[in-house]
Write a protein that holds these residues in place. Sequence first.
Motif, PDB file in Angstrom:
ATOM      1  N   ASP A 207       1.304 101.352 -43.292  1.00 47.26           N
ATOM      2  CA  ASP A 207       1.152 100.332 -42.675  1.00 47.26           C
ATOM      3  C   ASP A 207       0.331  99.177 -43.983  1.00 47.26           C
ATOM      4  N   ASN A 208      -0.516 100.293 -44.869  1.00 50.65           N
ATOM      5  CA  ASN A 208      -1.262 100.318 -46.159  1.00 50.65           C
ATOM      6  C   ASN A 208       0.272  99.512 -46.840  1.00 50.65           C
ATOM      7  N   ASN A 209       1.368  99.694 -46.900  1.00 50.58           N
ATOM      8  CA  ASN A 209       2.561  99.389 -48.450  1.00 50.58           C
ATOM      9  C   ASN A 209       3.250  98.540 -47.406  1.00 50.58           C
ATOM     10  N   ILE A 210       2.365  97.900 -46.609  1.00 46.26           N
ATOM     11  CA  ILE A 210       3.210  96.329 -46.375  1.00 46.26           C
ATOM     12  C   ILE A 210       2.078  95.052 -46.591  1.00 46.26           C
ATOM     13  N   SER A 211       2.361  93.914 -47.352  1.00 49.02           N
ATOM     14  CA  SER A 211       1.457  92.790 -47.339  1.00 49.02           C
ATOM     15  C   SER A 211       2.026  92.319 -47.857  1.00 49.02           C
ATOM     16  N   ILE A 212       1.145  90.537 -47.670  1.00 46.48           N
ATOM     17  CA  ILE A 212       1.461  89.806 -47.310  1.00 46.48           C
ATOM     18  C   ILE A 212       1.701  88.395 -48.552  1.00 46.48           C
ATOM     19  N   GLU A 213       1.903  88.095 -48.507  1.00 48.15           N
ATOM     20  CA  GLU A 213       1.884  86.858 -49.631  1.00 48.15           C
ATOM     21  C   GLU A 213       2.534  85.882 -49.442  1.00 48.15           C
ATOM     22  N   GLN A 214       1.640  83.891 -49.884  1.00 44.93           N
ATOM     23  CA  GLN A 214       1.751  82.707 -49.253  1.00 44.93           C
ATOM     24  C   GLN A 214       2.963  82.041 -50.612  1.00 44.93           C
ATOM     25  N   VAL A 215       4.566  81.499 -49.966  1.00 45.05           N
ATOM     26  CA  VAL A 215       4.794  80.648 -51.414  1.00 45.05           C
ATOM     27  C   VAL A 215       4.829  79.445 -50.984  1.00 45.05           C
ATOM     28  N   GLU A 216       4.333  78.553 -49.646  1.00 47.10           N
ATOM     29  CA  GLU A 216       4.319  77.429 -49.584  1.00 47.10           C
ATOM     30  C   GLU A 216       3.269  77.397 -48.489  1.00 47.10           C
ATOM     31  N   LYS A 217       2.848  76.170 -48.731  1.00 49.82           N
ATOM     32  CA  LYS A 217       1.306  76.217 -47.343  1.00 49.82           C
ATOM     33  C   LYS A 217       1.790  76.553 -46.156  1.00 49.82           C
ATOM     34  N   TYR A 218       2.598  76.827 -44.847  1.00 52.61           N
ATOM     35  CA  TYR A 218       2.478  77.299 -44.010  1.00 52.61           C
ATOM     36  C   TYR A 218       3.549  78.361 -44.218  1.00 52.61           C
ATOM     37  N   LYS A 219       4.086  79.562 -45.355  1.00 51.64           N
ATOM     38  CA  LYS A 219       5.102  80.293 -44.631  1.00 51.64           C
ATOM     39  C   LYS A 219       4.704  81.345 -46.196  1.00 51.64           C
ATOM     40  N   TYR A 220       5.499  82.058 -45.851  1.00 53.11           N
ATOM     41  CA  TYR A 220       5.194  83.179 -45.932  1.00 53.11           C
ATOM     42  C   TYR A 220       6.135  84.384 -46.250  1.00 53.11           C
ATOM     43  N   ASN A 221       5.933  84.976 -46.868  1.00 50.61           N
ATOM     44  CA  ASN A 221       7.080  86.582 -46.909  1.00 50.61           C
ATOM     45  C   ASN A 221       6.021  88.067 -47.465  1.00 50.61           C
ATOM     46  N   ALA A 222       6.680  88.989 -46.524  1.00 51.35           N
ATOM     47  CA  ALA A 222       6.626  90.065 -46.051  1.00 51.35           C
ATOM     48  C   ALA A 222       6.517  91.080 -47.854  1.00 51.35           C
ATOM     49  N   ASN A 223       5.775  91.516 -48.525  1.00 46.46           N
ATOM     50  CA  ASN A 223       5.798  92.500 -50.041  1.00 46.46           C
ATOM     51  C   ASN A 223       6.577  93.615 -49.354  1.00 46.46           C
ATOM     52  N   VAL A 224       7.272  94.567 -49.049  1.00 47.29           N
ATOM     53  CA  VAL A 224       7.662  96.060 -48.725  1.00 47.29           C
ATOM     54  C   VAL A 224       7.103  97.145 -49.804  1.00 47.29           C
ATOM     55  N   ASP A 225       6.217  97.613 -50.140  1.00 49.78           N
ATOM     56  CA  ASP A 225       6.836  98.676 -51.161  1.00 49.78           C
ATOM     57  C   ASP A 225       7.562 100.379 -50.476  1.00 49.78           C
ATOM     58  N   PHE A 226       8.657 100.829 -51.041  1.00 47.09           N
ATOM     59  CA  PHE A 226       8.842 102.380 -50.617  1.00 47.09           C
ATOM     60  C   PHE A 226       8.251 103.097 -51.619  1.00 47.09           C
TER      61      PHE A 226
END
Length: 596
Positions: A207-226
């Motif tokens: 779980d600690n290797n999954i983070s979130i990134e805000q790209v717009e005001k109401y839009k998010y992407n998830a950054n996954v680290d393998f």
Amino acid sequence: MLKSSGNSRYDVTLRSPSLHEAVRRGDLASVSECLKNGSDVNEVDTSGNTALLLAACIGQKDVYTAIVGSLIEKGADVNAYNKGFTPLYNAVFYKRAEAVEMLLKAGAWLRPTYRNELHLLAEIGGSNILRLLLADQRCTPEVINRPEEDGRTALHIAAQFCHKNCLRMLIDKGGDLSATNLEGESVADVVFEQIVNPEKFITEILDNNISIEQVEKYKYNANVDFAVLAPKTSRRQMEVISSLLVAASEDEKIEVLQHPLIELYLILKWDRICYFFYFWIFGYFVFAVSMGIHGTLIIHNYNHQHFNIPIAVTKYLVILTSSGLLAHAILQCILVRRNYFQRYEIWMNLICTCLSLTVAVTANDVNRSEWVLHITSIAVLLAWIELMLLIGRLPSLGHYALMFSAVLQNVVKVLLAFVCLLIGFTLSFSILFHNHNLGQFSDPWRSLVKTTVMMMGEFEYGDLYLESAESSSLLPATSRVVFFLFIILTSIVLMNLMVGVAVSDIQELQRRGSAKKLEKQAEFLCQLEKVISSRQLNSKYVPAVIKRIFLRRSFVETTYKVRTCNTFRRTQKIPRRLIDSIMSIAKGHNQVPDGT
């Protein structure tokens, strides 16, 4: 030198203590005086210790910190080494965090022996001090995974002593879960052996290797680290998952393998090298088809001598494909670390290919070798069963094949539990109907086959009693009572019990089927990656272009960005369920409201 005043008869020369003596006593004032008077801060005593090394004798934390700071300020050698001890090692051993921080800033670093400060902290604990060491730029993954004399890394030791915080920090910084000691025991083995609820601990790490990134005001992407699954120090990207498969029990595998991070990683890895699997399954299909045709032609060749050419063609196809599959199985046994012979697939593969080669080699003598037909039938059956198991690793079809396997296991367990009942009715029918005109109960073996068929509802009641109802040899009254009990106990109770147990919990069955599918998929990826990275394939005799193709196709980037748009799902072929699970973990871990 100080002289006392007064009568000269009582005058004595008073010597100020040396720097080493002042440090040993923990006398801060004397230490400051010695340093002010120009004492050599790096002078060693008769035991080879500098003043900074002797500071470990000071019991009071504040005094120790102040003296260490004063010595460092005057240019003390922070990497002084004597009999296996350094100032940093002493500070870590006594858990003096402030001194550790000062020593690191002054240039101190881990001692050069096998067992360093990371191994020490992994044993005694101390996440606050470990955090200081890991924050240093010199603390690379290679340093973290440096082994002791017995091959244990700091991760081995932290898992052995159940220091979860230290273990978590080491893994996040690049620790390798697949690292093995001299006994071949991986970090994952120690985790699943020593830590309580290891699957929950691994889940937290993932779980600690999954983070979130805000790209717009109401839009998010998830950054996954393998990186936790494919650390830089590991030789192969599937090594960690391979270690998890070996270390975890069946129930633990269900929890770990279905984590979104591992499932996404397997999807991406599968997409890179699935072509190798399709080539393998094609080869197995050719083997099964050629073996089936070859066996069929052998039967017809008994009565017609018109199939010599097709038999020869299929013979060489069987020899070619079965030899390749046998070589692949032997290579897997060599490359796989352990427990491979405990899996039934390898035994089926070895038996099937060996029988097939035997049939192909002795095909010319079939007219005088009746036993070839028997082993041919077994080889053909095993070939098609193996093909079914191989298809079970396909992401789209494997779910149903593995559910079939799960149902089969439940049915076999029920039959084993009530095998005495089946044997009892078999022997009873063999005695009661021994004079039946069709001979279906003439011996115990035939009686067992017929009784098993009757369990499915094929009673043939009329055939049993119509023509010989008055024959004393059939014992009509007794046989009807036994037959009635058979219908009640086996056909109604036992058969319904097997059906109920087999499909009692469809959701649990689907969950286990999905986990089993991922396990088979991961096993294939691990085996294929070991073959690709093996010494034989990377020898100088293999063309460089082939090496590049294999290595490039098998490599997956350790970072990945997950988006929620429909275009991303269609192009990347990632299930929406998996994307939603990843986004849920990312938002929950970073405390992002669901309504955003």
